[in-house]
Motif scaffolding. Structure first.
Motif, PDB file in Angstrom:
ATOM      1  N   MET A   5       0.779  -1.288  -0.003  1.00 53.56           N
ATOM      2  CA  MET A   5       0.094   0.040   0.115  1.00 53.56           C
ATOM      3  C   MET A   5       0.925   1.315   0.003  1.00 53.56           C
ATOM      4  O   MET A   5       1.981   1.191   0.670  1.00 53.56           O
ATOM      5  CB  MET A   5      -0.868  -0.105   1.228  1.00 53.56           C
ATOM      6  CG  MET A   5      -1.939  -1.119   1.422  1.00 53.56           C
ATOM      7  SD  MET A   5      -2.764  -1.173   2.770  1.00 53.56           S
ATOM      8  CE  MET A   5      -3.912   0.392   2.835  1.00 53.56           C
ATOM      9  N   THR A   6       0.431   2.062  -0.550  1.00 56.17           N
ATOM     10  CA  THR A   6       1.050   3.352  -0.668  1.00 56.17           C
ATOM     11  C   THR A   6       0.683   4.174   0.644  1.00 56.17           C
ATOM     12  O   THR A   6      -0.107   3.796   1.357  1.00 56.17           O
ATOM     13  CB  THR A   6       0.634   4.453  -1.867  1.00 56.17           C
ATOM     14  OG1 THR A   6      -0.704   4.725  -1.506  1.00 56.17           O
ATOM     15  CG2 THR A   6       0.808   3.917  -3.289  1.00 56.17           C
ATOM     16  N   ASP A   7       1.726   5.221   1.092  1.00 57.36           N
ATOM     17  CA  ASP A   7       1.623   5.886   2.078  1.00 57.36           C
ATOM     18  C   ASP A   7       0.190   6.444   2.160  1.00 57.36           C
ATOM     19  O   ASP A   7      -0.430   6.742   3.340  1.00 57.36           O
ATOM     20  CB  ASP A   7       2.576   7.119   2.558  1.00 57.36           C
ATOM     21  CG  ASP A   7       3.888   6.300   2.602  1.00 57.36           C
ATOM     22  OD1 ASP A   7       3.887   5.162   3.259  1.00 57.36           O
ATOM     23  OD2 ASP A   7       4.900   7.226   2.622  1.00 57.36           O
ATOM     24  N   ALA A   8      -0.275   7.295   1.108  1.00 61.22           N
ATOM     25  CA  ALA A   8      -1.714   7.729   0.790  1.00 61.22           C
ATOM     26  C   ALA A   8      -2.826   6.604   1.320  1.00 61.22           C
ATOM     27  O   ALA A   8      -3.684   6.950   2.001  1.00 61.22           O
ATOM     28  CB  ALA A   8      -1.891   8.473  -0.343  1.00 61.22           C
ATOM     29  N   GLU A  12      -5.264   7.046   4.307  1.00 59.97           N
ATOM     30  CA  GLU A  12      -6.756   7.006   4.089  1.00 59.97           C
ATOM     31  C   GLU A  12      -7.454   5.764   4.901  1.00 59.97           C
ATOM     32  O   GLU A  12      -8.468   5.805   5.489  1.00 59.97           O
ATOM     33  CB  GLU A  12      -6.956   6.727   2.572  1.00 59.97           C
ATOM     34  CG  GLU A  12      -8.452   6.819   2.390  1.00 59.97           C
ATOM     35  CD  GLU A  12      -8.761   6.774   0.815  1.00 59.97           C
ATOM     36  OE1 GLU A  12      -9.930   6.480   0.372  1.00 59.97           O
ATOM     37  OE2 GLU A  12      -8.017   7.033   0.088  1.00 59.97           O
ATOM     38  N   ALA A  13      -6.868   4.493   4.669  1.00 62.08           N
ATOM     39  CA  ALA A  13      -7.303   3.430   5.724  1.00 62.08           C
ATOM     40  C   ALA A  13      -7.438   3.366   7.125  1.00 62.08           C
ATOM     41  O   ALA A  13      -8.494   3.176   7.627  1.00 62.08           O
ATOM     42  CB  ALA A  13      -6.932   2.140   5.110  1.00 62.08           C
ATOM     43  N   TRP A  14      -6.426   4.106   7.682  1.00 61.56           N
ATOM     44  CA  TRP A  14      -6.161   4.115   8.629  1.00 61.56           C
ATOM     45  C   TRP A  14      -7.451   5.447   9.177  1.00 61.56           C
ATOM     46  O   TRP A  14      -7.857   5.052  10.444  1.00 61.56           O
ATOM     47  CB  TRP A  14      -4.885   4.786   9.186  1.00 61.56           C
ATOM     48  CG  TRP A  14      -4.878   4.913  10.858  1.00 61.56           C
ATOM     49  CD1 TRP A  14      -4.816   6.198  11.591  1.00 61.56           C
ATOM     50  CD2 TRP A  14      -4.875   3.812  11.812  1.00 61.56           C
ATOM     51  NE1 TRP A  14      -4.576   5.655  12.596  1.00 61.56           N
ATOM     52  CE2 TRP A  14      -4.727   4.393  13.098  1.00 61.56           C
ATOM     53  CE3 TRP A  14      -4.799   2.541  11.503  1.00 61.56           C
ATOM     54  CZ2 TRP A  14      -4.596   3.574  14.083  1.00 61.56           C
ATOM     55  CZ3 TRP A  14      -4.808   1.615  12.860  1.00 61.56           C
ATOM     56  CH2 TRP A  14      -4.827   2.357  13.905  1.00 61.56           C
ATOM     57  N   ASP A  15      -7.443   6.379   8.637  1.00 56.97           N
ATOM     58  CA  ASP A  15      -8.757   7.450   8.866  1.00 56.97           C
ATOM     59  C   ASP A  15      -9.986   6.635   9.089  1.00 56.97           C
ATOM     60  O   ASP A  15     -10.688   6.817   9.737  1.00 56.97           O
ATOM     61  CB  ASP A  15      -8.706   8.445   7.760  1.00 56.97           C
ATOM     62  CG  ASP A  15      -7.540   9.421   8.168  1.00 56.97           C
ATOM     63  OD1 ASP A  15      -6.748   9.470   9.143  1.00 56.97           O
ATOM     64  OD2 ASP A  15      -7.289  10.268   7.094  1.00 56.97           O
ATOM     65  N   ASP A  16     -10.430   5.817   8.054  1.00 53.34           N
ATOM     66  CA  ASP A  16     -11.508   5.243   7.973  1.00 53.34           C
ATOM     67  C   ASP A  16     -11.890   4.174   9.107  1.00 53.34           C
ATOM     68  O   ASP A  16     -12.750   4.051   9.833  1.00 53.34           O
ATOM     69  CB  ASP A  16     -11.611   4.249   6.803  1.00 53.34           C
ATOM     70  CG  ASP A  16     -11.895   5.124   5.351  1.00 53.34           C
ATOM     71  OD1 ASP A  16     -12.192   6.409   5.632  1.00 53.34           O
ATOM     72  OD2 ASP A  16     -11.705   4.791   4.205  1.00 53.34           O
ATOM     73  N   ILE A  17     -10.703   3.328   9.478  1.00 52.13           N
ATOM     74  CA  ILE A  17     -10.594   2.599  10.535  1.00 52.13           C
ATOM     75  C   ILE A  17     -10.963   3.432  11.992  1.00 52.13           C
ATOM     76  O   ILE A  17     -11.767   2.924  12.735  1.00 52.13           O
ATOM     77  CB  ILE A  17      -9.498   1.740  10.718  1.00 52.13           C
ATOM     78  CG1 ILE A  17      -9.218   0.704   9.468  1.00 52.13           C
ATOM     79  CG2 ILE A  17      -9.312   1.107  12.064  1.00 52.13           C
ATOM     80  CD1 ILE A  17      -7.821   0.352   9.383  1.00 52.13           C
ATOM     81  N   CYS A  18     -10.113   4.424  12.196  1.00 49.56           N
ATOM     82  CA  CYS A  18     -10.418   5.215  13.180  1.00 49.56           C
ATOM     83  C   CYS A  18     -11.643   5.899  13.642  1.00 49.56           C
ATOM     84  O   CYS A  18     -12.250   5.769  14.483  1.00 49.56           O
ATOM     85  CB  CYS A  18      -9.304   6.389  13.245  1.00 49.56           C
ATOM     86  SG  CYS A  18      -7.661   5.719  13.647  1.00 49.56           S
TER      87      CYS A  18
END
Length: 134
Positions: A5-8, A12-18
């Motif tokens: 996965m790219t950093d972006a 984005e995935a981390w933001d959704d998870i949070c």
């Protein structure tokens, strides 16, 4: 080689998870993660996903090392969470079968990449463990 996965994408995935983890129902989320992440649940989901409907004894034979008590507990948790369906047929003795629900199939689709990763890297993992033990 596996695509990373790219950093972006990670951000984005981390933001959704949070967003999901910070909402209400924290106890429910912990419960579900506990049920799915226990030692046996993924094996049960995998067995039902590969072989379809199965009776208790077939599941017990299919999942090497699981006790009757643990399989019973696991099946109850997965049924409670809506991941498997338990069907009882009015026969003597009663016939009981278990199968994945659409929710369970959806989860299996999500964890299949984990199974593939383990299969592809099993030799590396064995080597790392052997090196650690030295």
């Amino acid at each position: 080689m596996d695509r990373l996965m790219t950093d972006a994408e990670i951000e984005e995935a981390w933001d959704d998870i949070c967003k999901v983890l910070n909402k209400d129902q924290d106890e429910l989320k912990r419960d579900i993660v506990s049920h799915i992440g226990n030692k046996w649940s993924l094996f049960v989901l995998h067995a039902l996903g590969i072989d379809g409907k199965m009776r208790f004894s077939n599941l017990e034979n299919h999942i090497n090392g699981i006790s009757q008590r643990m399989l019973t507990k696991c099946l109850r948790e997965l049924e409670r969470d809506g991941l498997i369906l338990r069907s009882v047929y009015p026969e003597v003795p009663p016939k009981v079968e278990y199968e994945l629900t659409s929710l369970g199939r959806g989860l299996l689709i999500q964890v299949t990449p984990l199974w593939l990763w383990i299969a592809r890297h099993s030799e590396e993992l064995k080597g790392a463990r052997a090196n650690y033990e030295k």
